[in-house]
Design an enzyme around this catalytic site. Sequence first.
Site, PDB file in Angstrom:
ATOM      1  N   TYR A 263       0.971  -1.062  -0.132  1.00  0.00           N
ATOM      2  CA  TYR A 263       0.153   0.081  -0.070  1.00  0.00           C
ATOM      3  C   TYR A 263       0.819   1.183  -0.103  1.00  0.00           C
ATOM      4  O   TYR A 263       0.391   2.349  -0.641  1.00  0.00           O
ATOM      5  CB  TYR A 263      -0.939   0.052   1.228  1.00  0.00           C
ATOM      6  CG  TYR A 263      -2.122  -0.616   1.093  1.00  0.00           C
ATOM      7  CD1 TYR A 263      -2.243  -1.981   0.978  1.00  0.00           C
ATOM      8  CD2 TYR A 263      -3.472   0.138   1.033  1.00  0.00           C
ATOM      9  CE1 TYR A 263      -3.523  -2.603   0.623  1.00  0.00           C
ATOM     10  CE2 TYR A 263      -4.433  -0.449   1.122  1.00  0.00           C
ATOM     11  CZ  TYR A 263      -4.706  -2.042   0.807  1.00  0.00           C
ATOM     12  OH  TYR A 263      -5.807  -2.627   0.557  1.00  0.00           O
TER      13      TYR A 263
ATOM     14  N   LYS B  80       3.106 -14.804   3.676  1.00  0.00           N
ATOM     15  CA  LYS B  80       3.391 -15.766   2.641  1.00  0.00           C
ATOM     16  C   LYS B  80       5.093 -15.959   2.485  1.00  0.00           C
ATOM     17  O   LYS B  80       5.705 -15.794   1.511  1.00  0.00           O
ATOM     18  CB  LYS B  80       2.941 -15.018   1.088  1.00  0.00           C
ATOM     19  CG  LYS B  80       3.132 -15.908   0.188  1.00  0.00           C
ATOM     20  CD  LYS B  80       2.158 -17.147  -0.151  1.00  0.00           C
ATOM     21  CE  LYS B  80       2.284 -17.941  -1.130  1.00  0.00           C
ATOM     22  NZ  LYS B  80       1.655 -19.376  -1.431  1.00  0.00           N
TER      23      LYS B  80
ATOM     24  N   ASP C  41      -2.598 -18.194   1.816  1.00  0.00           N
ATOM     25  CA  ASP C  41      -3.491 -19.294   0.692  1.00  0.00           C
ATOM     26  C   ASP C  41      -4.484 -19.937   1.528  1.00  0.00           C
ATOM     27  O   ASP C  41      -5.605 -20.267   1.378  1.00  0.00           O
ATOM     28  CB  ASP C  41      -2.871 -19.898  -0.459  1.00  0.00           C
ATOM     29  CG  ASP C  41      -1.604 -20.288  -0.169  1.00  0.00           C
ATOM     30  OD1 ASP C  41      -1.156 -20.141   0.907  1.00  0.00           O
ATOM     31  OD2 ASP C  41      -1.007 -20.953  -0.887  1.00  0.00           O
TER      32      ASP C  41
ATOM     33  N   ASP D 218      -6.642  -6.800   4.214  1.00  0.00           N
ATOM     34  CA  ASP D 218      -7.627  -6.275   3.264  1.00  0.00           C
ATOM     35  C   ASP D 218      -8.679  -7.485   2.745  1.00  0.00           C
ATOM     36  O   ASP D 218      -9.794  -7.336   2.849  1.00  0.00           O
ATOM     37  CB  ASP D 218      -7.182  -5.289   2.219  1.00  0.00           C
ATOM     38  CG  ASP D 218      -8.200  -4.864   1.263  1.00  0.00           C
ATOM     39  OD1 ASP D 218      -9.076  -4.326   2.007  1.00  0.00           O
ATOM     40  OD2 ASP D 218      -7.924  -4.761   0.246  1.00  0.00           O
TER      41      ASP D 218
ATOM     42  N   ASP E  68     -12.555  -8.956   4.199  1.00  0.00           N
ATOM     43  CA  ASP E  68     -13.635  -8.932   3.289  1.00  0.00           C
ATOM     44  C   ASP E  68     -14.378 -10.477   3.357  1.00  0.00           C
ATOM     45  O   ASP E  68     -15.349 -10.483   3.441  1.00  0.00           O
ATOM     46  CB  ASP E  68     -13.336  -8.722   1.826  1.00  0.00           C
ATOM     47  CG  ASP E  68     -13.870  -7.011   1.675  1.00  0.00           C
ATOM     48  OD1 ASP E  68     -13.656  -6.158   2.574  1.00  0.00           O
ATOM     49  OD2 ASP E  68     -14.007  -6.805   0.568  1.00  0.00           O
TER      50      ASP E  68
HETATM   51  C1  IPM Z   1     -10.632  -1.034   3.453  1.00  0.00           C
HETATM   52  C2  IPM Z   1     -10.658  -0.545   2.083  1.00  0.00           C
HETATM   53  C3  IPM Z   1      -9.285   0.201   1.760  1.00  0.00           C
HETATM   54  C4  IPM Z   1      -8.396  -0.493   1.864  1.00  0.00           C
HETATM   55  C5  IPM Z   1      -9.880   0.980   0.286  1.00  0.00           C
HETATM   56  C6  IPM Z   1     -10.911   1.800   0.400  1.00  0.00           C
HETATM   57  C7  IPM Z   1      -8.536   1.898  -0.020  1.00  0.00           C
HETATM   58  O1  IPM Z   1     -10.887  -1.727   1.241  1.00  0.00           O
HETATM   59  O2  IPM Z   1     -10.561  -0.387   4.401  1.00  0.00           O
HETATM   60  O3  IPM Z   1     -10.443  -2.385   3.625  1.00  0.00           O
HETATM   61  O4  IPM Z   1      -7.904  -1.263   0.731  1.00  0.00           O
HETATM   62  O5  IPM Z   1      -7.818  -0.505   2.903  1.00  0.00           O
HETATM   63 MG    MG Z   2     -11.241  -3.695   2.132  1.00  0.00          MG
END
Ligand code: IPM
Ligand code: MG
Length: 366
Positions: A150, A197, A229, A253, A257
């Site tokens: 990042y 990893k 993975d 990240d 999700d």
């Molecule tokens: C999160 C989001 C952010 C990230 C984006 C919006 C930059 O996906 O906070 O998880 O990747 O960190």
């Molecule tokens: Mg995210």
Amino acid sequence: MRFKKLSQMNKKILVIPGDGIGSEVTKWGKRVLEVIAENSGHHFQFEEALMGHAAIEATGSPLPDETLAKAKNSDAILFGAIGHAKYDNDPTLKVRPEQGLLKIRKELGLYANLRPVKVFDELLSASSIKPEILSGADILFFRELTGDVYFGEKKRGDDGSWASDLMIYHQYEVERIARKAFQAAMTRRKKLCSVDKANVLEASRLWRKTVQEVAKDFPEVETEYMFIDNAAMQLIKDPRRFDVVLTGNLFGDILTDEASQISGSMGMLASASVGDHIGFYEPIHGAAHDIAGKGIANPLASILSAALLVDITFGFKEISERIIKSVEKVLKQGYRTMDIADKHIENRFVLGTDGMGEKVIECLNV
Ligand code: IPM
Ligand code: MG
């Protein structure tokens, strides 16, 4: 109900609604904080600021100086969401909403992103994972937030035919978040899984070695190391095996999700980003432009972000638990927003953003 009186506090909270459904949902996170202030005798002073696409439209910058100055001058920040579809399919645009979020994380030194994933019993059937696999899952993710690809150097070849993002970690960056994660594990089931990893990446080998060093200071914590993975697979296969999960920025990240499915919906997950000073609280869901302005977004992640805020930044554990209990109660009463309503829910129980927010406030006030 009035809350038990603690010594009175004066706190400054900056609300940054951001983009898309951000303003609709933060309205309710903020409302919960106001009710807490009214009922507990604490004084919260609120300010508002722009970030993301909304800020680009108004000022040309995704993080205006004024927003950053207000942020640095606050005790805690309640944030909504960021992003706009017009940028997603146009990679040539140089100024992008997400830059605002990344910059504020870096500027405020918010290196540890805590993402608790718990399944509310009432939502077991809202997930696409089988209830018997999910029931009882309770994971706390520690995602590193100010390093990794990042923030590593970005390059694009002169002829435009190649591009690279540097994955870089310094030992001190791994060590400070690892310590926080181990400390949290000590207050939970004393299990920590570090995800990397290391079979391929040098940055991951440094990560693993550093975590192994920190682990020596926490002999009571059962520590395991897992490749990303495999972790992505185990998370869906058997989420209950995890307690604290510690991982880098990019892997975190993606994994979080994925983990949102364990709690039934992205609309349910709150997060706290902390460093040494200010705390930053936000739902993990995005701006969801497809439903923005329709009044149907789920405000619970913002409300749960407010619960994290009062717990972590203000130290009001009991009040935080009351907020979570109120959310639980509303779910028990059968109310749902669209994203968490399965086909068995009767229409009269499906609420919009404000309807759901009001129900939680009602429970909080009882
Ligand atoms: C999160 C989001 C952010 C990230 C984006 C919006 C930059 O996906 O906070 O998880 O990747 O960190
Ligand atoms: Mg995210």
